[in-house]
Design an enzyme around this catalytic site. Structure first.
Site, PDB file in Angstrom:
ATOM      1  N   MET A   1       0.844  -1.175   0.000  1.00  0.00           N
ATOM      2  CA  MET A   1       0.000   0.000   0.000  1.00  0.00           C
ATOM      3  C   MET A   1       0.888   1.236   0.000  1.00  0.00           C
ATOM      4  SD  MET A   1      -2.703   1.285   2.906  1.00  0.00           S
ATOM      5  CE  MET A   1      -1.624   1.068   4.280  1.00  0.00           C
ATOM      6  N   PRO A   2       1.026   1.929  -1.110  1.00  0.00           N
ATOM      7  CA  PRO A   2       1.813   3.159  -1.135  1.00  0.00           C
ATOM      8  C   PRO A   2       1.103   4.287  -0.394  1.00  0.00           C
ATOM      9  CG  PRO A   2       0.806   2.770  -3.267  1.00  0.00           C
ATOM     10  CD  PRO A   2       0.493   1.579  -2.418  1.00  0.00           C
ATOM     11  N   VAL A   3       1.912   5.092   0.288  1.00  0.00           N
ATOM     12  CA  VAL A   3       1.400   6.271   0.979  1.00  0.00           C
ATOM     13  C   VAL A   3       2.139   7.484   0.432  1.00  0.00           C
ATOM     14  CG1 VAL A   3       1.136   7.444   3.192  1.00  0.00           C
ATOM     15  CG2 VAL A   3       0.903   4.957   3.073  1.00  0.00           C
TER      16      VAL A   3
ATOM     17  N   SER B   1      -5.463   1.206  -3.739  1.00  0.00           N
ATOM     18  CA  SER B   1      -4.277   0.888  -2.932  1.00  0.00           C
ATOM     19  C   SER B   1      -3.480   2.135  -2.547  1.00  0.00           C
ATOM     20  CB  SER B   1      -3.367  -0.082  -3.692  1.00  0.00           C
ATOM     21  OG  SER B   1      -2.775   0.561  -4.810  1.00  0.00           O
TER      22      SER B   1
ATOM     23  N   GLN C   1      -2.778   5.567  -0.852  1.00  0.00           N
ATOM     24  CA  GLN C   1      -3.215   6.379   0.275  1.00  0.00           C
ATOM     25  C   GLN C   1      -2.510   7.728   0.201  1.00  0.00           C
ATOM     26  OE1 GLN C   1      -5.534   4.918   2.527  1.00  0.00           O
ATOM     27  NE2 GLN C   1      -5.476   3.449   0.844  1.00  0.00           N
TER      28      GLN C   1
END
Length: 64
Positions: A1-3, A38, A40
């Site tokens: 999950m990339p932020v 995915s 964020q």
């Protein structure tokens, strides 16, 4: 999950933030793949008096 974290001066509208989130999500997925769900994104609004650059407060460099 990339932020993706974005810190910027206060003053953007909700519509501008909505567009930013959309563009960052689309750009990330084009460059790295994945799904929009995915990605964020966290936006932090910062007062100019709480941001310094080049030895000066942004409030002094960029008065309203």
């Amino acid at each position: 999950m990339p932020v993706i974290r974005v810190e910027m001066f206060k003053g953007r509208t909700v519509e501008q933030k909505r567009n930013l989130v959309r563009e960052l999500t689309d750009g990330f997925n084009r460059a790295c793949g994945g799904t929009p769900e995915s990605v964020q994104i966290v936006i932090s609004d910062v007062d100019k008096q709480d941001w310094g650059s080049g030895g000066e407060l942004a409030a002094d460099k960029f008065p309203d």
